[in-house]
Design an enzyme around this catalytic site. Sequence first.
Site, mmCIF file in Angstrom:
data_model
loop_
_atom_site.group_PDB
_atom_site.id
_atom_site.type_symbol
_atom_site.label_atom_id
_atom_site.label_comp_id
_atom_site.label_asym_id
_atom_site.label_seq_id
_atom_site.Cartn_x
_atom_site.Cartn_y
_atom_site.Cartn_z
ATOM 1 N N LEU A 186 11.902 1.747 -3.953
ATOM 2 C CA LEU A 186 12.533 1.469 -2.664
ATOM 3 C C LEU A 186 13.454 0.287 -2.901
ATOM 4 O O LEU A 186 12.999 -0.833 -3.155
ATOM 5 C CB LEU A 186 11.489 1.138 -1.594
ATOM 6 C CG LEU A 186 12.027 0.723 -0.224
ATOM 7 C CD1 LEU A 186 12.801 1.861 0.424
ATOM 8 C CD2 LEU A 186 10.888 0.265 0.687
ATOM 9 N N GLY A 201 6.548 -4.721 -5.481
ATOM 10 C CA GLY A 201 6.464 -5.959 -4.720
ATOM 11 C C GLY A 201 7.777 -6.719 -4.686
ATOM 12 O O GLY A 201 8.847 -6.171 -4.934
ATOM 13 N N CYS A 215 7.792 -0.703 -4.034
ATOM 14 C CA CYS A 215 7.805 0.563 -4.748
ATOM 15 C C CYS A 215 6.389 1.082 -4.915
ATOM 16 O O CYS A 215 5.434 0.557 -4.346
ATOM 17 C CB CYS A 215 8.443 0.378 -6.130
ATOM 18 S SG CYS A 215 10.027 -0.486 -6.087
#
Length: 631
Positions: free
Chosen positions: A51, A76, A2
């Site tokens: 994401l 991460g 992200c």
Amino acid sequence: MCGIAGIYHLETPKPVDPARVDAMCDALAHRGPDGQGVWTAPGVGLGHRRLSIIDLEGSPQPMASLDGRAMLVFNGEIYNFRELRQELREAGARFRTEGDSEVILAAWQRWGPDCVTRLHGMFAFAIYDLGARTLFLARDRLGVKPLFMAQLSDGSLAFGSELKALLAHPLLRREIDPLAIEDYLAWGYVPDNRSILKGVTKLPAGHSLLLRHGAPMPKARQWWDVSFAERRKGRVEDLEAELLHLMRQAVSSRMVADVPLGAFLSGGVDSSSVVALMAEASSRPVKTCSIGFDVAALDETAYAGQVAQRYATDHRARRVSPDDFDMIDTLAGMFDEPFADASALPTWRVCQLARETVTVALSGDGADEAMAGYRRHVFQHGEDRVRALLPQGLRAPVFGWLGAIYPKADWAPRPLRAKTTLLSLAGDSAEGYARAIGVTPPELRENLYSGDFRRLRGDYRAEAPMLELMRTAPARSGLDRAQYADLKAWLPGDILTKVDRTSMAVGLEAREPLLDHRLIEFAATLPEAMRVRGGQGKWLMKRTMRRFLPDDILYRPKQGFVTPIAQWFRGPLAGPARDICTSALLARTGWFDNRSLTGLVDAHLAGTSDNSRLLWQLFMLERSFTKMGIA
């Protein structure tokens, strides 16, 4: 995977405008196309772009702890989150999601700042503790994930995954740091100890910050380091078995995802090893992709195809050509800071190719730094043997004089291009390696700079922090110190920056199993003969992988992901090369001597010198300033 952003008031907890944090997150939309969130409280604002990779619907951010006392934004992946969740649950923690974000929050509430030592993965995150009114910032051990910071005139600290998040804040000063220009010309990137803009810093890899309202800005605390000071003993067969176990563990842990997963396959030792171990662990064909070039001598797609065929992967390949030069402005915009590793172009292209079918891709990055796989490591090992035979008092004048008079014969066969080696042998081990990894050597920079820029730069030289890093490294030998410098400077500054920005630009998560910290720590203890032997780097790793890969993959000369910019600048891109001499933007800076610059361009076009890397540096410097709005 992200993007994160935030604002924290260091002195008084003044209100934070959610729209300001939202604008910073909008600048990171490419990193997280699946969702966005902003949270504010007195003195703090946190923002997130998501994401979705794991727990696709259940882990929105910013995320509050179950008791509401802590708030997290995280970029991460934590690969051991399931084991940690079980450990924390047994200690009384409760969970409402299936993802790794909530595990970080629970780890923070149990272990505080020391929670980072329990996390295996790649990460940059911020946790605001509402009870203590503290902000905790942390970055992973090797610096896979970035975190930029800047103290602003209103007394706040702004932070974000990329510089463009800070550029979205109206109070950020856009003043170029001349020392960063010196660094950039020396290395081809702006290292993590500096930023292209004055007042902007980067949280170093393996460091954390704990901020409190009303307290002065603290120094970052190093919570992880790697030591080359110890030597592991044992039979080669036992070391080989341990290495294979660690590699298998690293690869399998990074294959956990709730979205399609694949791998980059260049045909080199590292990516081929990752693909081989993925195929071993998977019941389905591994999705692989590779990028080649229109210059046959630099194209490795045939080797990638050979590995793909061996492991029956679902493989696709494309080529990069000078036509892709039209996309350079887009490439420059990905990095914000000037970035001159020309392999960023094919890396971006292979990320685009991968993103067509997968959301996560494993890469082979990290093995060269950990296992001494670069050609320069082999040279460093050999040069240190020469240094041990000849005293500095003899080497400095003899090799220094020979290096000064030896021509820069870029046109000659490699064995006759001895200038760099001679100059390297004139200095000590650290000085020699700093010269080996540099892009533009000190002598060439001095000729290129104008008198005004030399005055701006003062006594600073880009090599000084690198020499200090090597000379104070926890290490025994010159090879140890070289690898330590690679892991601490080159890896986060160049390799991981390149992969992070190009993958995130297309919404792809890249994972680096060969950077598992347990693997790195093991490799650092290997005797030198297990790393470099018989003119070969990565000796133990290649021996270990012989059961998986043929010798023509393992032992052919290392190619690297080299973009043919030297040929392009003499052919289809000769026009852009000449344009560098007449660049109005570079002329306005007053930093460069135009006569020297013109001479470098003419010599490259004539084929008497290979100045392509410097020309690329200057071209990317100009394009980066344009994209940042500093033109």
